[in-house]
Design a protein around this motif. Structure first.
Motif, PDB file in Angstrom:
ATOM      1  N   GLY A  10      -8.296  -4.061   2.353  1.00 43.71           N
ATOM      2  CA  GLY A  10      -9.686  -3.701   2.592  1.00 43.71           C
ATOM      3  C   GLY A  10     -10.272  -2.918   1.447  1.00 43.71           C
ATOM      4  N   LEU A  11     -11.455  -2.383   1.676  1.00 41.07           N
ATOM      5  CA  LEU A  11     -12.164  -1.582   0.678  1.00 41.07           C
ATOM      6  C   LEU A  11     -12.026  -0.107   1.044  1.00 41.07           C
ATOM      7  N   VAL A  12     -11.515   0.678   0.109  1.00 36.22           N
ATOM      8  CA  VAL A  12     -11.361   2.112   0.334  1.00 36.22           C
ATOM      9  C   VAL A  12     -11.859   2.862  -0.896  1.00 36.22           C
ATOM     10  N   GLN A  13     -11.936   4.170  -0.756  1.00 37.34           N
ATOM     11  CA  GLN A  13     -12.343   5.008  -1.881  1.00 37.34           C
ATOM     12  C   GLN A  13     -11.117   5.639  -2.537  1.00 37.34           C
ATOM     13  N   THR A  14     -11.294   6.080  -3.750  1.00 34.78           N
ATOM     14  CA  THR A  14     -10.217   6.767  -4.460  1.00 34.78           C
ATOM     15  C   THR A  14      -9.694   7.924  -3.618  1.00 34.78           C
ATOM     16  N   GLY A  15      -8.357   7.982  -3.505  1.00 31.07           N
ATOM     17  CA  GLY A  15      -7.718   9.033  -2.732  1.00 31.07           C
ATOM     18  C   GLY A  15      -7.421   8.651  -1.294  1.00 31.07           C
ATOM     19  N   ASP A  16      -7.988   7.553  -0.829  1.00 30.95           N
ATOM     20  CA  ASP A  16      -7.755   7.096   0.541  1.00 30.95           C
ATOM     21  C   ASP A  16      -6.384   6.443   0.680  1.00 30.95           C
ATOM     22  N   SER A  17      -6.075   6.077   1.921  1.00 36.54           N
ATOM     23  CA  SER A  17      -4.802   5.428   2.231  1.00 36.54           C
ATOM     24  C   SER A  17      -5.048   4.090   2.922  1.00 36.54           C
ATOM     25  N   LEU A  18      -4.078   3.211   2.783  1.00 38.79           N
ATOM     26  CA  LEU A  18      -4.061   1.930   3.481  1.00 38.79           C
ATOM     27  C   LEU A  18      -2.625   1.605   3.829  1.00 38.79           C
ATOM     28  N   ARG A  19      -2.442   0.851   4.912  1.00 39.81           N
ATOM     29  CA  ARG A  19      -1.116   0.351   5.218  1.00 39.81           C
ATOM     30  C   ARG A  19      -1.188  -1.169   5.305  1.00 39.81           C
ATOM     31  N   LEU A  20      -0.420  -1.805   4.452  1.00 41.77           N
ATOM     32  CA  LEU A  20      -0.320  -3.253   4.472  1.00 41.77           C
ATOM     33  C   LEU A  20       0.866  -3.677   5.337  1.00 41.77           C
ATOM     34  N   SER A  21       0.712  -4.817   5.972  1.00 41.47           N
ATOM     35  CA  SER A  21       1.792  -5.374   6.784  1.00 41.47           C
ATOM     36  C   SER A  21       2.150  -6.761   6.282  1.00 41.47           C
ATOM     37  N   ASN A  77      10.140  -7.990  12.772  1.00 34.42           N
ATOM     38  CA  ASN A  77      10.202  -8.826  11.565  1.00 34.42           C
ATOM     39  C   ASN A  77       9.029  -8.536  10.634  1.00 34.42           C
ATOM     40  N   THR A  78       8.744  -7.277  10.459  1.00 36.02           N
ATOM     41  CA  THR A  78       7.572  -6.870   9.674  1.00 36.02           C
ATOM     42  C   THR A  78       7.970  -5.812   8.656  1.00 36.02           C
ATOM     43  N   VAL A  79       7.432  -5.961   7.464  1.00 31.34           N
ATOM     44  CA  VAL A  79       7.592  -4.979   6.395  1.00 31.34           C
ATOM     45  C   VAL A  79       6.230  -4.357   6.129  1.00 31.34           C
ATOM     46  N   TYR A  80       6.232  -3.064   5.909  1.00 35.44           N
ATOM     47  CA  TYR A  80       4.994  -2.333   5.687  1.00 35.44           C
ATOM     48  C   TYR A  80       4.970  -1.738   4.281  1.00 35.44           C
ATOM     49  N   LEU A  81       3.767  -1.556   3.782  1.00 37.85           N
ATOM     50  CA  LEU A  81       3.573  -0.834   2.531  1.00 37.85           C
ATOM     51  C   LEU A  81       2.502   0.213   2.791  1.00 37.85           C
ATOM     52  N   GLN A  82       2.944   1.448   2.929  1.00 40.99           N
ATOM     53  CA  GLN A  82       2.006   2.556   3.101  1.00 40.99           C
ATOM     54  C   GLN A  82       1.564   3.018   1.729  1.00 40.99           C
ATOM     55  N   MET A  83       0.263   2.975   1.497  1.00 39.92           N
ATOM     56  CA  MET A  83      -0.281   3.325   0.191  1.00 39.92           C
ATOM     57  C   MET A  83      -1.177   4.549   0.336  1.00 39.92           C
ATOM     58  N   ASN A  84      -0.779   5.634  -0.288  1.00 39.91           N
ATOM     59  CA  ASN A  84      -1.539   6.877  -0.252  1.00 39.91           C
ATOM     60  C   ASN A  84      -2.100   7.202  -1.629  1.00 39.91           C
ATOM     61  N   SER A  85      -3.083   8.076  -1.658  1.00 36.73           N
ATOM     62  CA  SER A  85      -3.687   8.527  -2.920  1.00 36.73           C
ATOM     63  C   SER A  85      -4.050   7.341  -3.806  1.00 36.73           C
ATOM     64  N   LEU A  86      -4.747   6.391  -3.230  1.00 33.50           N
ATOM     65  CA  LEU A  86      -5.077   5.171  -3.955  1.00 33.50           C
ATOM     66  C   LEU A  86      -5.997   5.448  -5.130  1.00 33.50           C
ATOM     67  N   LYS A  87      -5.778   4.699  -6.195  1.00 30.29           N
ATOM     68  CA  LYS A  87      -6.543   4.817  -7.431  1.00 30.29           C
ATOM     69  C   LYS A  87      -7.242   3.492  -7.716  1.00 30.29           C
ATOM     70  N   PRO A  88      -8.287   3.509  -8.504  1.00 34.40           N
ATOM     71  CA  PRO A  88      -8.950   2.244  -8.855  1.00 34.40           C
ATOM     72  C   PRO A  88      -7.994   1.232  -9.471  1.00 34.40           C
ATOM     73  N   GLU A  89      -7.010   1.694 -10.214  1.00 32.34           N
ATOM     74  CA  GLU A  89      -6.059   0.770 -10.836  1.00 32.34           C
ATOM     75  C   GLU A  89      -5.088   0.141  -9.838  1.00 32.34           C
ATOM     76  N   ASP A  90      -5.118   0.594  -8.587  1.00 28.10           N
ATOM     77  CA  ASP A  90      -4.305  -0.050  -7.552  1.00 28.10           C
ATOM     78  C   ASP A  90      -5.003  -1.279  -6.962  1.00 28.10           C
ATOM     79  N   ALA A  91      -6.265  -1.466  -7.286  1.00 22.78           N
ATOM     80  CA  ALA A  91      -7.003  -2.599  -6.747  1.00 22.78           C
ATOM     81  C   ALA A  91      -6.396  -3.915  -7.234  1.00 22.78           C
ATOM     82  N   ALA A  92      -6.143  -4.805  -6.301  1.00 21.79           N
ATOM     83  CA  ALA A  92      -5.508  -6.085  -6.619  1.00 21.79           C
ATOM     84  C   ALA A  92      -5.347  -6.889  -5.337  1.00 21.79           C
TER      85      ALA A  92
END
Length: 128
Positions: A10-21, A77-92
């Protein structure tokens, strides 16, 4: 063959968190390794993190160490990626991938060619 479906981008701001599944189905085995990769426009696909399905061993790219955490829920049967302190360079676009032939043990978990099945990807956008 393993079917992989990513979600959670999704769309977040710098410093936010996301969890991918990454939900896996099909030819899953206990010795699988599941990896997360990402690809930004105009850049090569790069390794983010990986986890051993049965061992729980974790591997991270230097660029995400301390900010991202990979985990798995074997029952789901699920793998997660918790992403904290997101930066613009993490966009992909983030992809999960499965190694069901043991190639990561021989060639390394950070090589995209070690993985034989891939999901369709989920977009992560980080605004500054």
């Amino acid at each position: 063959q393993v079917q992989l479906v990513e979600s959670g981008g999704g769309l977040v701001q710098t410093g936010d968190s996301l969890r991918l599944s990454c939900a896996a189905s099909g030819r899953t085995f206990s010795n699988n390794v599941i990896g997360w990769f990402r690809q930004a426009p105009g850049k090569e696909r790069e390794f983010v993190a990986a986890i051993g399905w049965s061992t729980g061993s974790r591997y991270y790219a230097d660029s995400v160490k301390g900010r991202f955490t990979i985990s798995r829920d074997n029952a789901k049967n699920t793998v997660y990626l918790q992403m904290n302190s997101l930066k613009p360079e993490d966009a992909a676009v983030y992809y999960c991938a499965a190694d069901t032939y043991g190639r990561t043990g021989r060639y390394g978990s950070s090589r995209a060619t070690s993985y034989n099945d891939w999901g369709q990807g989920t977009q992560v956008t980080v605004s500054s």
